[in-house]
Design a protein around this motif. Structure first.
Motif, short mmCIF file in Angstrom:
data_model
loop_
_atom_site.label_atom_id
_atom_site.label_comp_id
_atom_site.label_asym_id
_atom_site.label_seq_id
_atom_site.Cartn_x
_atom_site.Cartn_y
_atom_site.Cartn_z
N GLU A 130 0.75 -1.69 -0.07
CA GLU A 130 -0.01 -0.03 -0.19
C GLU A 130 0.93 1.28 0.24
O GLU A 130 0.37 2.10 -0.46
CB GLU A 130 -1.00 -0.05 1.48
CG GLU A 130 -1.88 -0.87 1.42
CD GLU A 130 -2.66 -0.95 2.61
OE1 GLU A 130 -4.17 -1.09 2.49
OE2 GLU A 130 -2.68 -1.07 3.55
N VAL A 131 1.56 1.66 0.78
CA VAL A 131 2.99 2.56 0.45
C VAL A 131 3.48 3.04 -0.86
O VAL A 131 3.90 3.34 -1.20
CB VAL A 131 3.72 2.28 1.85
CG1 VAL A 131 5.51 3.15 1.84
CG2 VAL A 131 4.10 2.06 3.47
N VAL A 132 4.39 1.44 -1.61
CA VAL A 132 4.71 1.90 -2.62
C VAL A 132 3.45 1.62 -3.28
O VAL A 132 3.97 2.92 -4.42
CB VAL A 132 4.59 -0.13 -3.44
CG1 VAL A 132 5.18 0.29 -4.52
CG2 VAL A 132 5.94 -0.40 -2.55
N ASN A 133 1.71 1.60 -3.24
CA ASN A 133 0.99 2.35 -4.70
C ASN A 133 0.75 3.83 -4.17
O ASN A 133 0.39 4.31 -4.90
CB ASN A 133 -0.36 1.68 -4.30
CG ASN A 133 -1.79 1.43 -5.10
OD1 ASN A 133 -1.16 1.37 -6.06
ND2 ASN A 133 -2.50 2.40 -4.95
N ASP A 134 0.68 4.42 -2.27
CA ASP A 134 0.33 5.71 -2.29
C ASP A 134 1.31 6.29 -3.41
O ASP A 134 1.46 7.49 -3.63
CB ASP A 134 0.93 5.52 -1.02
CG ASP A 134 -0.62 5.43 -0.37
OD1 ASP A 134 -1.52 5.10 -0.96
OD2 ASP A 134 -0.86 5.30 1.17
N VAL A 135 2.95 5.57 -3.17
CA VAL A 135 4.13 6.38 -3.62
C VAL A 135 3.37 6.65 -5.70
O VAL A 135 3.52 7.96 -6.16
CB VAL A 135 5.23 6.05 -3.30
CG1 VAL A 135 6.20 6.58 -4.64
CG2 VAL A 135 5.57 6.28 -2.22
N LYS A 136 3.11 5.50 -6.22
CA LYS A 136 3.00 5.34 -7.51
C LYS A 136 1.89 6.06 -7.59
O LYS A 136 2.00 6.24 -8.71
CB LYS A 136 3.14 4.05 -7.67
CG LYS A 136 4.13 3.05 -7.92
CD LYS A 136 3.34 1.40 -7.82
CE LYS A 136 2.73 1.11 -9.04
NZ LYS A 136 3.21 -0.13 -9.97
N MET A 137 0.78 6.14 -7.68
CA MET A 137 -0.51 6.88 -7.21
C MET A 137 -0.78 8.29 -6.90
O MET A 137 -1.34 9.11 -7.44
CB MET A 137 -1.88 6.62 -6.45
CG MET A 137 -1.45 4.80 -7.28
SD MET A 137 -2.16 4.53 -8.78
CE MET A 137 -1.17 3.53 -9.76
N GLU A 138 0.69 8.36 -6.47
CA GLU A 138 1.08 10.12 -6.11
C GLU A 138 -0.10 10.78 -4.96
O GLU A 138 0.01 11.43 -4.46
CB GLU A 138 0.53 11.37 -7.32
CG GLU A 138 1.81 10.44 -8.38
CD GLU A 138 2.07 11.56 -9.56
OE1 GLU A 138 1.40 12.64 -9.66
OE2 GLU A 138 2.00 11.05 -10.73
N GLN A 139 -0.48 10.02 -4.02
CA GLN A 139 -1.29 10.31 -3.05
C GLN A 139 -0.05 10.56 -1.56
O GLN A 139 -0.63 10.80 -0.62
CB GLN A 139 -2.44 8.69 -2.70
CG GLN A 139 -2.08 8.44 -3.91
CD GLN A 139 -3.51 9.57 -4.23
OE1 GLN A 139 -4.47 9.83 -3.07
NE2 GLN A 139 -3.97 9.40 -5.25
#
Length: 295
Positions: A130-139
């Motif tokens: 989820e941390v990786v996804n937050d970064v990828k999605m620019e959240q």
């Protein structure tokens, strides 16, 4: 080839889906699909393959997508520079980290806010993916997590850097009979009541090395784990970085003892940020505080 097609490539690569990319860009899926087909014909290569995992880049496609990222990144940097003064006026920093790094992040934040009290900070605790996804999605502006480097290498749209590493240990209270040990093994803990981190690695350790122990608590809340140890409810199996420089560790309420004879590699710690989103001045300043903490 045009800028819109490059944006399509980047969003499809992020979401592994034409439909989701279309929603993000406010374009119809057929329009994106046709545009990508035209680009593939123009370049004479197949950029994506459809699979059960969604739209997966081909090997040639990865090269094209990487170049697309570079172009969009430069465009974003230009736009960011144009808006920099406005952003500084409304300063905020968004951080995503795993629960195991909540304390190190918090102690770094204390130093950061001494220097930059005007910045509003938001911290979210999430699991590694989820941390990786937050970064990828620019959240978020920056993420902190333990991970294998090979896992991070698979992600095209993040930048990462190493902060440090940790080793397996047990965490016990001041009255524990184990304090005198220089290290312990799973055999030394056969009769101990255990507190386990409620995540994949925590459950793996319990199943693999402590199948017959009484696990009295599974949680990913570090405050609950810390208080349970201090109150002698049980001992926790952990990585030593979770309580690095913690006040209770420094004043003798908690003790860390290395855990040997377990086949677990030292866990490396990383910071990550989006390849596409310019690394903000606030994130750079916070990272400086984090690096000071780990050193």
């Amino acid at each position: 080839m045009n800028l819109e097609q490059l944006q399509y490539l980047v969003e499809i690569a992020k979401h592994r889906s034409i439909t989701n990319a279309a929603e993000k860009l406010f374009v119809s899926p057929p329009a994106i699909s046709k545009s990508i087909s035209n680009l593939e014909k123009e370049l004479g290569i197949l950029i994506f393959r459809r699979s059960k995992m969604g739209m997966v880049p081909t090997q040639q496609g990865k090269t094209v997508i990487k170049k697309a990222y570079e172009v969009i990144k430069k465009l974003n940097e230009f736009q960011e520079e144009a808006k920099s003064q406005k952003k500084l006026a409304k300063a905020e920093l968004k951080i995503s980290c795993t629960p195991t790094l909540a304390y190190p992040t918090f102690y770094s934040l204390l130093e950061y806010q001494k220097r930059f009290p005007e910045v509003r900070v938001e911290i979210q605790e999430k699991e590694v993916s989820e941390v990786v996804n937050d970064v990828k999605m620019e959240q978020c502006d920056i993420g902190f997590l333990p991970s294998k480097q090979t896992f991070l290498d698979r992600e095209l749209d993040i930048v990462y850097g190493e902060l440090g590493k940790g080793s397996p240990c047990i965490c016990v209270g001041r009255h524990s009979h184990l304090i005198s040990h220089d290290f312990v093994t799973p055999e030394d803990l056969i009769n101990e009541r255990l507190i386990a981190y409620n995540g994949k690695i925590g459950k793996y350790i319990m199943n693999e090395y402590f199948p017959n122990n009484e696990v009295i608590l599974y949680t990913n809340n570090l405050d609950i784990i810390r208080k349970s140890i201090i109150e002698e409810v049980g001992i926790a199996i952990f990585f030593d970085f979770a309580f690095k420089k913690d006040a209770d560790l420094l004043n003798g309420n908690l003790f860390l003892i290395p855990l040997k004879s377990v086949k677990l590699p030292d866990s490396k710690l990383w910071y990550i940020h989006s390849y596409m989103k310019p690394f903000s001045v606030h994130a750079i300043r916070f990272l400086d505080c984090v690096k000071t903490y780990w050193n």
